[in-house]
Design a protein around this motif. Structure first.
Motif, PDB file in Angstrom:
ATOM      1  N   LYS A   1       1.532  10.535   1.627  1.00  0.00           N
ATOM      2  CA  LYS A   1       2.739  10.956   2.358  1.00  0.00           C
ATOM      3  C   LYS A   1       3.915  10.042   2.092  1.00  0.00           C
ATOM      4  O   LYS A   1       5.064  10.486   2.132  1.00  0.00           O
ATOM      5  CB  LYS A   1       2.441  11.066   3.853  1.00  0.00           C
ATOM      6  CG  LYS A   1       2.060  12.500   4.225  1.00  0.00           C
ATOM      7  CD  LYS A   1       1.836  12.655   5.700  1.00  0.00           C
ATOM      8  CE  LYS A   1       0.474  13.238   5.953  1.00  0.00           C
ATOM      9  NZ  LYS A   1      -0.188  12.747   7.141  1.00  0.00           N
ATOM     10  N   ASP A   2       3.646   8.758   1.807  1.00  0.00           N
ATOM     11  CA  ASP A   2       4.752   7.852   1.428  1.00  0.00           C
ATOM     12  C   ASP A   2       5.442   8.413   0.192  1.00  0.00           C
ATOM     13  O   ASP A   2       6.673   8.421   0.097  1.00  0.00           O
ATOM     14  CB  ASP A   2       4.218   6.446   1.105  1.00  0.00           C
ATOM     15  CG  ASP A   2       3.681   5.708   2.327  1.00  0.00           C
ATOM     16  OD1 ASP A   2       4.140   6.002   3.446  1.00  0.00           O
ATOM     17  OD2 ASP A   2       2.792   4.849   2.141  1.00  0.00           O
TER      18      ASP A   2
ATOM     19  N   GLY B   1      -7.556   4.376   4.243  1.00  0.00           N
ATOM     20  CA  GLY B   1      -8.364   3.396   3.526  1.00  0.00           C
ATOM     21  C   GLY B   1      -7.819   1.991   3.598  1.00  0.00           C
ATOM     22  O   GLY B   1      -6.692   1.767   4.062  1.00  0.00           O
TER      23      GLY B   1
ATOM     24  N   PRO C   1      -7.715  -1.891   1.326  1.00  0.00           N
ATOM     25  CA  PRO C   1      -8.104  -2.641   0.136  1.00  0.00           C
ATOM     26  C   PRO C   1      -9.174  -3.667   0.500  1.00  0.00           C
ATOM     27  O   PRO C   1      -9.128  -4.251   1.586  1.00  0.00           O
ATOM     28  CB  PRO C   1      -6.799  -3.335  -0.286  1.00  0.00           C
ATOM     29  CG  PRO C   1      -5.965  -3.394   0.941  1.00  0.00           C
ATOM     30  CD  PRO C   1      -6.396  -2.263   1.836  1.00  0.00           C
TER      31      PRO C   1
ATOM     32  N   VAL D   1       0.871  -1.179   0.000  1.00  0.00           N
ATOM     33  CA  VAL D   1       0.000   0.000   0.000  1.00  0.00           C
ATOM     34  C   VAL D   1       0.906   1.226   0.000  1.00  0.00           C
ATOM     35  O   VAL D   1       1.949   1.235   0.656  1.00  0.00           O
ATOM     36  CB  VAL D   1      -0.889   0.028   1.269  1.00  0.00           C
ATOM     37  CG1 VAL D   1      -1.650   1.340   1.364  1.00  0.00           C
ATOM     38  CG2 VAL D   1      -1.860  -1.127   1.271  1.00  0.00           C
ATOM     39  N   VAL D   2       0.513   2.250  -0.773  1.00  0.00           N
ATOM     40  CA  VAL D   2       1.284   3.492  -0.791  1.00  0.00           C
ATOM     41  C   VAL D   2       0.322   4.667  -0.584  1.00  0.00           C
ATOM     42  O   VAL D   2      -0.685   4.772  -1.281  1.00  0.00           O
ATOM     43  CB  VAL D   2       2.056   3.653  -2.120  1.00  0.00           C
ATOM     44  CG1 VAL D   2       2.614   5.054  -2.250  1.00  0.00           C
ATOM     45  CG2 VAL D   2       3.189   2.641  -2.201  1.00  0.00           C
TER      46      VAL D   2
ATOM     47  N   ILE E   1      -0.210  -5.237   5.928  1.00  0.00           N
ATOM     48  CA  ILE E   1      -1.335  -4.498   5.344  1.00  0.00           C
ATOM     49  C   ILE E   1      -2.646  -4.895   6.023  1.00  0.00           C
ATOM     50  O   ILE E   1      -2.909  -6.083   6.226  1.00  0.00           O
ATOM     51  CB  ILE E   1      -1.427  -4.748   3.829  1.00  0.00           C
ATOM     52  CG1 ILE E   1      -0.130  -4.272   3.181  1.00  0.00           C
ATOM     53  CG2 ILE E   1      -2.622  -4.021   3.235  1.00  0.00           C
ATOM     54  CD1 ILE E   1      -0.036  -4.593   1.730  1.00  0.00           C
ATOM     55  N   THR E   2      -3.411  -3.896   6.346  1.00  0.00           N
ATOM     56  CA  THR E   2      -4.743  -4.151   6.886  1.00  0.00           C
ATOM     57  C   THR E   2      -5.701  -4.166   5.706  1.00  0.00           C
ATOM     58  O   THR E   2      -5.726  -3.219   4.923  1.00  0.00           O
ATOM     59  CB  THR E   2      -5.158  -3.046   7.878  1.00  0.00           C
ATOM     60  OG1 THR E   2      -4.103  -2.855   8.797  1.00  0.00           O
ATOM     61  CG2 THR E   2      -6.413  -3.425   8.626  1.00  0.00           C
TER      62      THR E   2
HETATM   63  P1  ADP Z   1      -0.967   9.533   4.630  1.00  0.00           P
HETATM   64  O1  ADP Z   1       0.345   8.845   4.879  1.00  0.00           O
HETATM   65  O2  ADP Z   1      -1.010  10.245   3.306  1.00  0.00           O
HETATM   66  O3  ADP Z   1      -1.405  10.387   5.772  1.00  0.00           O
HETATM   67  P2  ADP Z   1      -2.455   7.207   5.516  1.00  0.00           P
HETATM   68  O4  ADP Z   1      -2.768   7.785   6.866  1.00  0.00           O
HETATM   69  O5  ADP Z   1      -3.509   6.394   4.853  1.00  0.00           O
HETATM   70  O6  ADP Z   1      -2.061   8.351   4.499  1.00  0.00           O
HETATM   71  O7  ADP Z   1      -1.161   6.288   5.651  1.00  0.00           O
HETATM   72  C1  ADP Z   1      -0.271   6.308   6.748  1.00  0.00           C
HETATM   73  C2  ADP Z   1       0.727   5.168   6.613  1.00  0.00           C
HETATM   74  O8  ADP Z   1       0.051   3.931   6.729  1.00  0.00           O
HETATM   75  C3  ADP Z   1       1.456   5.134   5.275  1.00  0.00           C
HETATM   76  O9  ADP Z   1       2.824   4.833   5.474  1.00  0.00           O
HETATM   77  C4  ADP Z   1       0.767   4.017   4.484  1.00  0.00           C
HETATM   78  O10 ADP Z   1       1.668   3.306   3.647  1.00  0.00           O
HETATM   79  C5  ADP Z   1       0.249   3.120   5.586  1.00  0.00           C
HETATM   80  N1  ADP Z   1      -1.050   2.513   5.215  1.00  0.00           N
HETATM   81  C6  ADP Z   1      -2.065   3.096   4.569  1.00  0.00           C
HETATM   82  N2  ADP Z   1      -3.092   2.245   4.402  1.00  0.00           N
HETATM   83  C7  ADP Z   1      -2.691   1.069   4.967  1.00  0.00           C
HETATM   84  C8  ADP Z   1      -3.294  -0.217   5.117  1.00  0.00           C
HETATM   85  N3  ADP Z   1      -4.510  -0.483   4.657  1.00  0.00           N
HETATM   86  N4  ADP Z   1      -2.574  -1.173   5.736  1.00  0.00           N
HETATM   87  C9  ADP Z   1      -1.340  -0.921   6.214  1.00  0.00           C
HETATM   88  N5  ADP Z   1      -0.726   0.251   6.108  1.00  0.00           N
HETATM   89  C10 ADP Z   1      -1.387   1.254   5.482  1.00  0.00           C
END
Ligand code: ADP
Length: 227
Positions: A140-141, A190, A192, A136-137, A167-168
């Motif tokens: 912010k990544d 979010g 998947p 997942v990306v 990954i959740t």
């Molecule tokens: P942002 O980083 O843009 O604030 P998120 O809060 O969704 O967006 O993501 C925070 C971190 O968690 C990121 O490093 C991302 O890769 C990771 N992440 C996002 N969604 C998931 C998921 N479903 N499972 C595991 N890790 C996730």
């Protein structure tokens, strides 16, 4: 102008959530006299059974009243907010899922950024050559990867992604309320939506559930005609 539209929408929501006078009257009659037949309710209101039919259907569907054949209508004792809570708890992921946006794990960070802009999503799902979920990306990544000294055209996405097994994910049959709790608890935007691949060697991405989908569900509940 915008304010008045919002105002109008709010009016509409309130109007739709509230039961009309006749429906409230029916509830009172059934509360005091139930079990009672549709004919008897109609008599008390000086109306025909046919006139009453839509109201009785709405009240039964919404869960205020229950109907038993050859017995009649009776009051379930549930308040509007109890019924709303019951309804929220029953919503499944499948009802609100969006199309997933996936990128191959061989793509570069630059390509992932382009996809994110073109597809207008905040989270990308990364799949391996078998088409299975690999990572997942988030926005912010990609931002973090762009801030380094390295050229984003040469950084592979699989270096920066959050990867399996961290990954959740969720399934279509899961409850939306549980997903909302997960998003809040894990502070992510979010998940998947997946299904097991045919040979059970991986997970195929079939959807996407984000905070936006949950906001949509929230708005739809407020617009619901029945509750
Ligand atoms: P942002 O980083 O843009 O604030 P998120 O809060 O969704 O967006 O993501 C925070 C971190 O968690 C990121 O490093 C991302 O890769 C990771 N992440 C996002 N969604 C998931 C998921 N479903 N499972 C595991 N890790 C996730």
């Amino acid at each position: 102008m915008k304010i008045s539209i919002t105002h109008l929408m709010q009016q509409k929501v309130v109007y739709k959530i509230e039961l009309n006078k006749r429906q409230q009257k029916i509830i009172e009659i059934v509360k005091d006299n139930g079990p009672i037949t549709g004919e008897q309710i109609a008599d008390q209101l000086d109306l025909t059974r046919a006139t009453l039919r839509p109201d009785l259907a709405i009240l039964t569907m919404a869960g205020y009243l229950d109907a038993r054949p050859r017995v009649g209508y009776f009051y379930t004792g549930k308040t509007g907010s109890q019924l709303l809570t019951e309804k929220i708890k029953k919503i499944k992921v499948a009802e609100f899922t969006s199309m997933p946006v996936v990128v191959q794990d061989s793509a570069t960070v630059y390509e992932a950024i382009c996809t994110m802009f073109l597809e207008d999503v905040g989270t990308l799902f990364i799949i391996n050559k078998n088409g299975h979920l690999a990572g997942v990306v988030s926005r912010k990544d990609l931002l973090r990867a762009s801030m380094g000294k390295q050229e984003i055209n040469s950084i592979p996405i699989n270096i920066i992604m959050t990867r399996m097994p961290n990954i959740t994910y969720c399934f279509k049959e899961d409850f939306l309320l549980d997903i909302a709790h997960i998003l809040i608890g894990k502070q992510i935007d979010g998940l998947p939506v997946v299904k097991h691949s045919q040979n059970e060697t991986g997970l195929e991405v079939v959807g996407r559930i984000t905070k936006t989908n949950i906001t949509k569900a929230f708005v739809e509940l407020a617009h619901d005609e029945i509750l």
